[in-house]
Design an enzyme around this catalytic site. Structure first.
Site, PDB file in Angstrom:
ATOM      1  N   LYS A   1       8.134  -9.167  -2.299  1.00 34.16           N
ATOM      2  CA  LYS A   1       6.796  -9.519  -1.808  1.00 34.16           C
ATOM      3  C   LYS A   1       6.606 -11.033  -1.813  1.00 34.16           C
ATOM      4  O   LYS A   1       6.069 -11.599  -0.852  1.00 34.16           O
ATOM      5  CB  LYS A   1       5.728  -8.849  -2.668  1.00 34.16           C
ATOM      6  CG  LYS A   1       5.685  -7.343  -2.518  1.00 34.16           C
ATOM      7  CD  LYS A   1       4.701  -6.730  -3.504  1.00 34.16           C
ATOM      8  CE  LYS A   1       4.662  -5.213  -3.379  1.00 34.16           C
ATOM      9  NZ  LYS A   1       3.673  -4.617  -4.314  1.00 34.16           N
TER      10      LYS A   1
ATOM     11  N   ALA B   1       2.752  -9.496  -7.332  1.00 36.38           N
ATOM     12  CA  ALA B   1       2.856  -8.538  -8.433  1.00 36.38           C
ATOM     13  C   ALA B   1       3.159  -7.162  -7.887  1.00 36.38           C
ATOM     14  O   ALA B   1       2.841  -6.829  -6.741  1.00 36.38           O
ATOM     15  CB  ALA B   1       1.551  -8.515  -9.229  1.00 36.38           C
ATOM     16  N   ASP B   2       3.779  -6.360  -8.745  1.00 36.46           N
ATOM     17  CA  ASP B   2       3.991  -4.959  -8.438  1.00 36.46           C
ATOM     18  C   ASP B   2       3.801  -4.174  -9.730  1.00 36.46           C
ATOM     19  O   ASP B   2       4.256  -4.605 -10.789  1.00 36.46           O
ATOM     20  CB  ASP B   2       5.381  -4.703  -7.865  1.00 36.46           C
ATOM     21  CG  ASP B   2       5.459  -3.305  -7.290  1.00 36.46           C
ATOM     22  OD1 ASP B   2       4.926  -3.105  -6.180  1.00 36.46           O
ATOM     23  OD2 ASP B   2       6.011  -2.412  -7.959  1.00 36.46           O
ATOM     24  N   THR B   3       3.119  -3.044  -9.622  1.00 38.68           N
ATOM     25  CA  THR B   3       2.805  -2.232 -10.797  1.00 38.68           C
ATOM     26  C   THR B   3       3.235  -0.800 -10.560  1.00 38.68           C
ATOM     27  O   THR B   3       2.987  -0.245  -9.486  1.00 38.68           O
ATOM     28  CB  THR B   3       1.288  -2.282 -11.093  1.00 38.68           C
ATOM     29  OG1 THR B   3       0.910  -3.643 -11.312  1.00 38.68           O
ATOM     30  CG2 THR B   3       0.925  -1.452 -12.307  1.00 38.68           C
TER      31      THR B   3
ATOM     32  N   GLY C   1       5.396  -6.288 -12.757  1.00 36.18           N
ATOM     33  CA  GLY C   1       6.281  -7.428 -12.527  1.00 36.18           C
ATOM     34  C   GLY C   1       5.497  -8.493 -11.795  1.00 36.18           C
ATOM     35  O   GLY C   1       4.768  -8.199 -10.843  1.00 36.18           O
TER      36      GLY C   1
END
Length: 180
Positions: A44, A60-62, A97
């Site tokens: 991303k 961010a990635d969750t 992250g």
């Protein structure tokens, strides 16, 4: 570009633009949660960097992980029901992250893990929750910042990370780069 992340980021009172990258979020075979959120947040960030070459990039990635299974963003109410029932009465981990890229191409990755325990939920409780539609397009099929918080008996770690943006890490990044 998530609404929850925007609300959190707005607390810093800074000017920013959002970007919605198009990435395939399917886990790779045998991929671990830490690797998945790192790979996706970096993908991303790299897409954003192509558009905003001389800007600070934060992505961010969750994901939610329990019982050796990923509980990804949900669009189907039946999947959401099964996800919440699977999380009911047990512990799960929310992994976020966070990738930061400076205008000088400095790349930093941060990992945040939050452990959560749900109370035992009855089918009617889950069905009632699903009518609120908080479960749509969120990891784990629940929103900790909404009514979904009423399912939680225990939390260890960063609440804002479980929402999707670990503010304690964002604050450190911003202070170190004189954004704040």
């Amino acid at each position: 570009s998530s609404k929850a992340r925007k609300i959190l980021l707005d607390r810093f009172k800074i000017v920013y633009e959002t970007f919605s990258p198009k990435v395939n979020e399917t886990p790779l075979k045998n991929e671990q949660p830490e690797s998945l959120v790192k790979r996706l947040s970096l993908m991303k960030a790299n897409q954003a960097r192509l558009k905003y070459k001389k800007s600070f990039i934060l992505s961010a990635d969750t994901i939610v992980y329990a019982k050796k299974k990923f509980f990804l963003k949900t669009e189907d109410v039946n999947v959401a029901f099964n996800n919440i029932k699977s999380l009911s009465g047990g512990r799960h981990t929310v992994y976020t992250g966070l990738t930061f890229i400076s205008p000088k191409e400095e790349i930093k990755f941060y990992l945040s893990k939050t452990r959560i325990k749900f109370k035992k939920l009855h089918d009617e409780e889950v069905k009632q929750y699903l009518t609120l539609e908080e479960w749509k397009n969120v990891a784990g099929s629940y929103a900790i910042q909404g009514y979904g918080s009423s399912f939680i008996n225990f939390i260890s770690g960063s609440y804002t990370s479980a929402v999707g943006l670990p503010l304690e890490k964002v604050y450190t990044i911003f202070r170190n780069h004189k954004i704040l």
